[in-house]
Design an enzyme around this catalytic site. Structure first.
Site, PDB file in Angstrom:
ATOM      1  N   HIS A  42      -2.676   3.160  -4.464  1.00 51.10           N
ATOM      2  CA  HIS A  42      -2.173   2.597  -3.199  1.00 51.10           C
ATOM      3  C   HIS A  42      -0.804   1.960  -3.407  1.00 51.10           C
ATOM      4  CE1 HIS A  42      -5.565   3.517  -0.670  1.00 51.10           C
ATOM      5  NE2 HIS A  42      -6.383   3.107  -1.616  1.00 51.10           N
TER       6      HIS A  42
ATOM      7  N   ASP B 254       0.856  -1.192   0.000  1.00 50.85           N
ATOM      8  CA  ASP B 254       0.000   0.000   0.000  1.00 50.85           C
ATOM      9  C   ASP B 254       0.892   1.242   0.000  1.00 50.85           C
ATOM     10  OD1 ASP B 254      -2.309   1.783   0.463  1.00 50.85           O
ATOM     11  OD2 ASP B 254      -3.335  -0.065   0.997  1.00 50.85           O
TER      12      ASP B 254
ATOM     13  N   GLU C  48      -9.514   2.914  -5.488  1.00 49.30           N
ATOM     14  CA  GLU C  48      -9.088   4.255  -5.067  1.00 49.30           C
ATOM     15  C   GLU C  48      -7.797   4.722  -5.743  1.00 49.30           C
ATOM     16  OE1 GLU C  48     -11.001   4.618  -0.653  1.00 49.30           O
ATOM     17  OE2 GLU C  48      -9.126   3.515  -0.760  1.00 49.30           O
TER      18      GLU C  48
HETATM   19  C1  ACM Z   1     -11.071  -0.296   0.155  1.00 54.73           C
HETATM   20  O1  ACM Z   1     -11.513  -0.233   1.313  1.00 54.73           O
HETATM   21  N1  ACM Z   1     -10.515   0.751  -0.397  1.00 54.73           N
HETATM   22  C2  ACM Z   1     -11.135  -1.526  -0.621  1.00 54.73           C
END
Ligand code: ACM
Length: 554
Positions: free
Chosen positions: A279, A204, A342
């Site tokens: 991420h 991440d 995201e």
């Molecule tokens: C997430 O909680 N962004 C998968």
């Protein structure tokens, strides 16, 4: 879950349960998840130092596993023999005539003197063994000989099989690193509750936790952040306070092999997650050419969604495919998770090189470009016999042909994917994000990301959405619980957030819908919490139901 802003669904409160008054005693068959069919009989079976475990050739290993489970607390080293034995015994047998119970089902008979587990396949025998562990007193789970405990089980006939085939739990080891021994404990608990999938969130913005031989900087640089934001996230940089302590760690390939083998012995499949194209700031910190901006960034020290995402060049695609090559070697399971959630497109929009790339590929927008990127991974994994899975954002811009979808922003993504013939794992924030508060009174809770997800709301969840046409139901493989660790700083805190909610989810995923009953679950939970006590699990004590005593020994 890592966003700075709380999505609306997290602000929803739980659905209040209407719960009838309960008797105070735990029922004698306090198995979680509740078996499909339970027929109590008269009498009890008593385990003694002379009990023999009898197996067939294929179940000899499981027989030894059962003996190992029983040895520490009883002090008995039970012999494991192939073939028929007489006298007090536990019998494990493959039985092809039970095919109707499926790959994971089993039949268990407990009678005075004889316990028999029969199953068409090894996983069923393993789950029969887990039921035996729960029929014995909770002290059976302790690691030293317990004096004065009668090792008896109520006589009963159980026929059992799971409702869903994906019974999962996720763990974020990036925001806070979790030691290998704890990962094993987490897996052990899943197995006790007949869960079979461990989703390991390994990379991440705030860290890269998996050794990749070709790219050592991923862990030597990406494995560490300089410091960590203290307290709740604020976007006001003037108000951000840091702990000035380096945080990090990673799993060597040997560690991973050990954990995968440990999980496999417990019929738990490990699903590794390598996040892309968003991420990914820790990877960009290690190899700046993976980014868009051209300048170097540090491993992130705050929470939320970073703007720094991977560029979509061929060299970046090849880099991530190299990473996946190591991942496939380490993780033999069918599914590889590539994240996909995201990924802000700000940098892609403002970087001429990326815009050129988009046009050269004949793509009209950045969502299509992300979809193209993810498709390169789908092609790569599919060609090597694996299945790609990603968060529901991978639907945007077009779903890759072989992708499975994990639906976290509610269930609509999952429904859309199932209707299009793709397999789906339900993971909606509203019911399966265990990083949310368990009470509305935050003063008595550890700092959490927000929201409110009490035990009864988890229990009320049905992974099969009512609006999904029955012909697509087969695409809903199951569901899983998420433990994101921005505010969860170590193992004890993970246990507090995961338990007993994970036990409720285990029942959601295993027990036939018609057998689900929250009041009954709560009465069985009394014994289950005693098991968690024996296993030193720092669960959150649920609020008592009317007519029930406070559960658990803490
Ligand atoms: C997430 O909680 N962004 C998968």
């Amino acid at each position: 879950m890592r966003r700075a802003m709380l999505p609306l669904f997290l602000l929803m409160t739980g659905i209040p349960a209407t719960v009838p008054a309960q008797s105070t005693a735990a029922p004698p068959i306090a198995v979680i998840p509740r078996p499909a069919k339970v027929t109590p009989h008269a009498g009890r079976f008593t385990l003694t130092a002379r009990t023999v475990i009898s197996t067939d050739t294929r179940s000899a290993g499981l027989g030894r596993q059962l003996a190992r489970y029983l040895e520490p607390a009883t002090g008995y080293t039970l012999p494991v023999r192939r073939g028929a034995v007489s006298g007090n015994r536990i019998v494990l047998r493959h039985d092809a005539s039970l095919k109707r119970l499926g790959d994971e089902g089993y039949a268990l008979e407990v009678r005075p003197g004889v316990v028999t587990v029969r199953a068409p396949a090894a996983a069923g025998l393993f789950y029969g063994i887990q039921t035996i562990r729960q029929l014995l007193p909770p002290e059976i789970l302790r690691e030293a000989p317990m004096r004065g405990v009668a090792w008896t089980m109520p006589a009963v006939a159980i026929e059992d099989r799971p409702r869903f085939k994906w019974r999962g739990a996720h763990l974020d080891v990036v925001r806070h690193f979790m030691p290998k021994e704890f990962v094993k404990k987490y897996i052990d608990l899943l197995a006790l509750q007949k869960m079979n999938s461990f989703h390991w969130h390994l990379t991440d913005d705030q860290g890269w936790r998996l050794e990749i031989r070709k790219y050592p900087r991923l862990t030597s640089v990406g494995g560490w952040r300089k410091e960590t934001l203290v307290g709740a996230y604020t976007s006001d940089t003037a108000k951000q306070v840091f702990d000035h302590e380096a945080h990090g760690g990673f799993y060597t390939q040997q560690d991973v092999r050990e954990i995968v083998a440990y999980a496999r012995a417990r019929f738990v499949n490990v699903v590794p997650e390598i996040e892309m194209p968003g991420h990914a700031q820790a990877a960009i910190a290690a190899y700046p050419w993976l980014g868009n901006a051209g300048d170097s960034v540090a491993v992130w020290t705050i929470w939320g969604v970073s703007q720094n995402i991977l560029n979509p060049s061929d060299s970046t695609v090849h880099f991530m495919q190299d990473v996946l090559t190591d991942v496939m070697e380490l993780f033999p399971g069918p599914y590889i998770h590539v994240g996909g959630d995201e990924a802000p497109k700000t940098q892609w929009k403002s970087t001429p090189r990326v815009q050129e790339r988009m046009r050269a590929l004949g793509l009209t927008n950045e969502d299509a470009l992300q979809s193209w990127f993810i498709r390169q991974m789908d092609d790569f994994l599919t060609a090597r016999g694996r299945r790609m899975i990603g968060w529901d954002e991978i639907l945007e811009g077009g779903l890759a042909p072989h992708a499975a979808v994990m639906s976290w922003r509610g269930t609509s993504g999952g429904i859309e994917a199932a209707r299009a013939g793709h397999d789906v794992v339900m993971a909606p924030g509203s019911h399966t994000y265990f990083d949310q508060y368990q009470s509305l009174d935050h003063t008595h809770e550890p700092l959490a990301i927000g929201g409110f997800l009490p035990l009864d709301t988890v229990y009320s969840y049905d992974p099969l959405p009512t609006e999904l046409e029955p012909r697509f139901a087969k695409h809903v493989l199951g569901a899983q619980g998420q433990v994101w660790t921005e505010y969860i700083r170590g193992p004890k805190n993970v246990e507090y957030m995961a338990y007993p909610r994970m036990a409720a989810l285990a029942e959601v995923l295993w027990t036939p819908l018609g057998r689900k009953d929250y009041a009954d679950f709560r009465s069985r939970l009394v014994a289950h919490l005693a098991r968690l006590d024996a296993l030193d699990v720092n669960y959150r004590r649920p609020a008592p139901l009317p007519g029930q005593p406070q559960a658990g020994g803490r």
